[in-house]
Design a protein around this motif. Structure first.
Motif, short mmCIF file in Angstrom:
data_model
loop_
_atom_site.label_atom_id
_atom_site.label_comp_id
_atom_site.label_asym_id
_atom_site.label_seq_id
_atom_site.Cartn_x
_atom_site.Cartn_y
_atom_site.Cartn_z
N ASN A 1 4.22 16.23 -12.01
CA ASN A 1 3.13 14.71 -12.75
C ASN A 1 3.75 13.82 -12.04
O ASN A 1 4.16 12.62 -12.27
CB ASN A 1 3.93 14.80 -14.20
N ALA A 2 4.01 13.80 -10.52
CA ALA A 2 4.43 13.02 -9.36
C ALA A 2 3.80 12.39 -8.36
O ALA A 2 2.80 13.05 -8.14
CB ALA A 2 5.79 13.44 -8.65
N PHE A 3 3.77 10.66 -8.43
CA PHE A 3 3.01 10.60 -7.26
C PHE A 3 3.35 11.12 -5.72
O PHE A 3 4.11 11.57 -5.46
CB PHE A 3 3.97 8.96 -7.20
N ALA A 4 2.10 10.73 -5.12
CA ALA A 4 1.87 11.99 -3.95
C ALA A 4 1.87 11.32 -2.64
O ALA A 4 0.53 10.69 -2.08
CB ALA A 4 1.40 12.92 -3.60
N PRO A 5 2.34 10.24 -2.29
CA PRO A 5 1.48 8.80 -2.23
C PRO A 5 1.55 8.95 -0.43
O PRO A 5 1.61 9.99 0.69
CB PRO A 5 2.63 7.35 -2.09
N ASP A 6 0.20 8.66 0.28
CA ASP A 6 0.02 8.21 1.90
C ASP A 6 0.70 7.46 2.71
O ASP A 6 1.63 6.59 1.57
CB ASP A 6 -1.01 8.18 2.07
N ALA A 7 1.33 7.56 3.98
CA ALA A 7 1.56 6.17 4.50
C ALA A 7 0.92 5.08 4.25
O ALA A 7 0.00 4.56 4.08
CB ALA A 7 1.13 6.30 6.19
N GLY A 8 1.55 4.20 3.62
CA GLY A 8 2.01 2.57 3.48
C GLY A 8 1.23 2.20 2.32
O GLY A 8 0.83 1.05 1.93
N GLU A 9 1.33 3.14 1.14
CA GLU A 9 0.67 3.02 -0.27
C GLU A 9 0.73 3.30 -1.41
O GLU A 9 2.89 4.10 -1.18
CB GLU A 9 -0.08 4.90 -0.73
N LYS A 10 1.30 2.23 -1.90
CA LYS A 10 2.12 1.74 -3.02
C LYS A 10 1.94 2.40 -4.17
O LYS A 10 0.86 2.69 -4.70
CB LYS A 10 2.56 0.10 -3.21
N THR A 11 3.45 2.71 -5.19
CA THR A 11 2.98 2.92 -6.75
C THR A 11 2.10 2.06 -6.88
O THR A 11 1.04 2.66 -7.75
CB THR A 11 4.24 2.93 -7.34
N SER A 12 1.79 0.68 -6.82
CA SER A 12 1.07 -0.37 -7.63
C SER A 12 -0.26 0.43 -6.96
O SER A 12 -1.28 0.34 -7.56
CB SER A 12 1.16 -1.28 -7.19
N ASP A 13 -0.73 1.08 -6.50
CA ASP A 13 -1.93 1.08 -5.63
C ASP A 13 -2.25 1.92 -5.95
O ASP A 13 -3.91 2.21 -6.91
CB ASP A 13 -1.56 1.43 -3.94
N LEU A 14 -1.30 2.75 -6.17
CA LEU A 14 -1.79 3.88 -6.95
C LEU A 14 -2.64 4.17 -8.68
O LEU A 14 -3.41 4.54 -9.54
CB LEU A 14 -0.89 5.43 -6.93
N ASN A 15 -1.28 3.20 -9.00
CA ASN A 15 -1.70 2.66 -10.52
C ASN A 15 -2.80 2.23 -10.89
O ASN A 15 -3.55 2.35 -11.66
CB ASN A 15 -0.86 2.31 -10.69
N LYS A 16 -3.46 1.22 -9.46
CA LYS A 16 -4.85 0.62 -9.72
C LYS A 16 -6.68 1.61 -10.12
O LYS A 16 -7.50 1.29 -10.37
CB LYS A 16 -5.34 -0.43 -8.61
N LYS A 17 -5.77 2.94 -9.54
CA LYS A 17 -6.83 3.92 -9.17
C LYS A 17 -7.56 4.07 -10.86
O LYS A 17 -8.59 4.96 -10.77
CB LYS A 17 -6.98 4.14 -8.59
N TYR A 18 -6.35 3.93 -11.82
CA TYR A 18 -6.36 4.37 -12.62
C TYR A 18 -6.31 3.57 -14.19
O TYR A 18 -6.00 2.50 -13.96
CB TYR A 18 -5.81 5.50 -13.07
N ALA A 19 -7.22 4.06 -15.05
CA ALA A 19 -6.47 3.28 -16.35
C ALA A 19 -4.51 2.81 -16.38
O ALA A 19 -4.53 3.59 -15.75
CB ALA A 19 -7.37 3.91 -17.85
N ALA A 20 -4.71 1.73 -17.28
CA ALA A 20 -3.10 1.78 -17.85
C ALA A 20 -2.74 2.87 -18.76
O ALA A 20 -3.50 3.11 -19.93
CB ALA A 20 -2.58 0.63 -18.17
N PRO A 21 -1.13 3.97 -18.40
CA PRO A 21 -0.91 4.62 -19.03
C PRO A 21 -0.73 4.17 -20.49
O PRO A 21 -0.64 2.76 -20.61
CB PRO A 21 -0.32 5.66 -18.58
#
Length: 223
Positions: free
Chosen positions: A131-151
């Motif tokens: 259940n983990a983030f797997a970011p690409d280069a330069g990708e921030k957690t905040s960027d990933l979170n913005k792709k989905y509805a707030a938990p």
């Protein structure tokens, strides 16, 4: 959730057993490298576990004994949660201290950490994202979170005067650790490690999952 139920543990164990086979295959030495790889090809890898935000290494307390019973050498990293760079550096140090092949496991924010910490390290034979983030280069957690509805847990996050984030104790059991007893959740809430909000705005440039075999466990009821 931070502490895993037995069903989650079973899934994790199954994946790690599969990974040990992969590691065993990859460790068959050629004549030119046999002196450099004294470890037997059927030996089990060391396992390094990396916790997520608002937690510490004891979040793996129900998983560690099960893995050790099956012959794995397990180390749970205590990342400081002061910055992504600090967390990566701490995890790198633990990985480098292992003997032989290593499987690195990250939960939630810990996925960001292992993505950077394992990159370029030939000792790491596999990654497991729980259940983990797997970011690409330069990708921030905040960027990933913005792709989905707030938990739901987003309504329980509060900040202190130094911009470290933690979970409201009164909401900890409901939003972060529903699968443990209320008594255990109270201890977890009291010992939680706040994370610097800046960590969610930071990124890594070397990406381990692009070069290291990786597996992902995604549960259906985790928040």
């Amino acid at each position: 959730m931070m502490v895993f139920t037995w069903k989650k543990v079973q899934k994790l164990l199954l994946w790690l057993f599969a990974l040990s086979v992969v590691v065993g295959i990859s460790m068959h030495p050629t004549p030119a490298t046999s002196k450099e790889l004294p470890q037997a090809s059927n030996s089990k890898p060391a396992i390094v576990l990396v916790h997520g935000a608002y937690a510490d290494g004891t979040s793996w307390q129900h998983v560690i004994p099960l893995l050790e019973q099956d012959g794995y050498r397990v180390t749970a990293v205590q990342i400081p949660l002061t910055s992504l760079a600090d967390d990566v550096a701490t995890t790198k140090r633990v990985i480098n201290n292992q003997k032989g092949s290593v499987v690195v496991v990250g939960h939630s924010y810990g996925g960001n950490v292992i993505t950077g910490a394992a990159a370029g390290n030939p000792q790491v034979k596999a990654l497991v994202y729980v259940n983990a983030f797997a970011p690409d280069a330069g990708e921030k957690t905040s960027d990933l979170n913005k792709k989905y509805a707030a938990p739901p847990i987003s309504t329980a996050i509060v900040s202190d005067a130094e911009n470290f984030l933690y979970i409201d104790r009164g909401k900890f059991h409901e939003f972060f650790a529903q699968d443990v007893s209320k008594a255990e959740a109270r201890v977890m809430a009291a010992t939680q490690k706040p994370i610097a909000s800046a960590a969610f705005e930071q990124s890594v440039n070397e990406i381990a999952w692009k070069t290291i075999p990786s597996w992902f466990i995604v549960t259906q009821s985790d928040v």
